[in-house]
Design a protein around this motif. Structure first.
Motif, PDB file in Angstrom:
ATOM      1  N   TYR A  29       5.530  11.662   0.615  1.00 42.35           N
ATOM      2  CA  TYR A  29       5.327  12.946   1.266  1.00 42.35           C
ATOM      3  C   TYR A  29       4.591  13.886   0.306  1.00 42.35           C
ATOM      4  CZ  TYR A  29       6.276  17.627   2.980  1.00 42.35           C
ATOM      5  OH  TYR A  29       6.145  18.941   3.395  1.00 42.35           O
ATOM      6  N   LEU A  30       3.525  14.480   0.801  1.00 42.17           N
ATOM      7  CA  LEU A  30       2.776  15.481   0.028  1.00 42.17           C
ATOM      8  C   LEU A  30       2.958  16.833   0.694  1.00 42.17           C
ATOM      9  CD1 LEU A  30      -0.579  13.544  -0.497  1.00 42.17           C
ATOM     10  CD2 LEU A  30       1.306  13.776  -2.099  1.00 42.17           C
ATOM     11  N   ASP A  31       3.577  17.748  -0.002  1.00 38.47           N
ATOM     12  CA  ASP A  31       3.788  19.100   0.527  1.00 38.47           C
ATOM     13  C   ASP A  31       2.433  19.791   0.682  1.00 38.47           C
ATOM     14  OD1 ASP A  31       4.523  21.686   1.152  1.00 38.47           O
ATOM     15  OD2 ASP A  31       6.099  21.783  -0.355  1.00 38.47           O
ATOM     16  N   PRO A  32       2.107  20.234   1.890  1.00 42.07           N
ATOM     17  CA  PRO A  32       0.789  20.848   2.100  1.00 42.07           C
ATOM     18  C   PRO A  32       0.640  22.232   1.472  1.00 42.07           C
ATOM     19  CG  PRO A  32       2.078  20.940   4.123  1.00 42.07           C
ATOM     20  CD  PRO A  32       2.872  20.154   3.121  1.00 42.07           C
ATOM     21  N   ASN A  33       1.727  22.792   0.985  1.00 41.78           N
ATOM     22  CA  ASN A  33       1.652  24.131   0.399  1.00 41.78           C
ATOM     23  C   ASN A  33       1.409  24.100  -1.064  1.00 41.78           C
ATOM     24  OD1 ASN A  33       2.051  25.389   2.875  1.00 41.78           O
ATOM     25  ND2 ASN A  33       4.219  24.958   2.734  1.00 41.78           N
ATOM     26  N   VAL A  53       0.848  -1.189   0.000  1.00 41.56           N
ATOM     27  CA  VAL A  53       0.000   0.000   0.000  1.00 41.56           C
ATOM     28  C   VAL A  53       0.883   1.240   0.000  1.00 41.56           C
ATOM     29  CG1 VAL A  53      -1.899  -1.153   1.197  1.00 41.56           C
ATOM     30  CG2 VAL A  53      -0.215   0.120   2.511  1.00 41.56           C
ATOM     31  N   THR A  54       0.307   2.342  -0.433  1.00 41.23           N
ATOM     32  CA  THR A  54       1.001   3.624  -0.425  1.00 41.23           C
ATOM     33  C   THR A  54       0.360   4.506   0.631  1.00 41.23           C
ATOM     34  OG1 THR A  54       1.493   3.445  -2.777  1.00 41.23           O
ATOM     35  CG2 THR A  54       1.660   5.638  -1.791  1.00 41.23           C
ATOM     36  N   LEU A  55       1.173   5.006   1.524  1.00 35.95           N
ATOM     37  CA  LEU A  55       0.724   5.913   2.571  1.00 35.95           C
ATOM     38  C   LEU A  55       1.078   7.336   2.135  1.00 35.95           C
ATOM     39  CD1 LEU A  55      -0.301   6.546   5.447  1.00 35.95           C
ATOM     40  CD2 LEU A  55       2.032   6.179   6.241  1.00 35.95           C
ATOM     41  N   LEU A  56       0.068   8.162   1.921  1.00 32.85           N
ATOM     42  CA  LEU A  56       0.277   9.558   1.558  1.00 32.85           C
ATOM     43  C   LEU A  56       0.194  10.387   2.826  1.00 32.85           C
ATOM     44  CD1 LEU A  56      -2.035   9.684  -1.573  1.00 32.85           C
ATOM     45  CD2 LEU A  56       0.423   9.281  -1.493  1.00 32.85           C
ATOM     46  N   THR A  57       1.213  11.204   3.077  1.00 27.60           N
ATOM     47  CA  THR A  57       1.258  11.995   4.297  1.00 27.60           C
ATOM     48  C   THR A  57       1.923  13.341   4.058  1.00 27.60           C
ATOM     49  OG1 THR A  57       2.013  12.049   6.605  1.00 27.60           O
ATOM     50  CG2 THR A  57       3.413  10.874   5.042  1.00 27.60           C
ATOM     51  N   SER A  58       1.506  14.328   4.826  1.00 29.50           N
ATOM     52  CA  SER A  58       2.175  15.632   4.773  1.00 29.50           C
ATOM     53  C   SER A  58       3.145  15.775   5.939  1.00 29.50           C
ATOM     54  CB  SER A  58       1.144  16.769   4.788  1.00 29.50           C
ATOM     55  OG  SER A  58       0.385  16.714   5.972  1.00 29.50           O
ATOM     56  N   ASP A  59       3.473  14.663   6.572  1.00 26.53           N
ATOM     57  CA  ASP A  59       4.426  14.615   7.682  1.00 26.53           C
ATOM     58  C   ASP A  59       5.725  14.005   7.159  1.00 26.53           C
ATOM     59  OD1 ASP A  59       5.945  13.926   9.947  1.00 26.53           O
ATOM     60  OD2 ASP A  59       4.169  13.457  11.140  1.00 26.53           O
TER      61      ASP A  59
END
Length: 83
Positions: A79-83, A52-58
């Protein structure tokens, strides 16, 4: 596809073991809620029999998941940049 998985209270003990494994054995700092997220992703991979792929902004959580062998071939974190 986004999947939201509830964490049953019966799984808290397994999360605590993950915290100990990551914190003590790997010397990485994982917060309680992060452990619940990582544990749930790992459990989901086992249940579905595929990674599975875990998408996180952390960024810290993403690095821990990608660096540790306990997640290898089960969970890939992005990692997903929240900006």
């Amino acid at each position: 596809k986004l999947l939201v998985v509830p964490l049953a209270s019966s799984e808290y003990l397994a999360c605590r073991h993950l915290l100990a494994l990551v914190g003590i054995d790997a010397r990485r700092n994982l917060r309680t809620q992060d452990a619940m997220i990582a544990y749930t992703a790992r459990r989901l991979a086992f249940e579905h029999g595929q990674p599975v792929t875990l998408l996180t902004s952390d960024q810290r959580l993403a690095a821990i998941v990608n660096d540790l062998s306990v997640f290898k071939n089960l969970v890939k974190s992005e990692y997903l940049d929240p900006n």
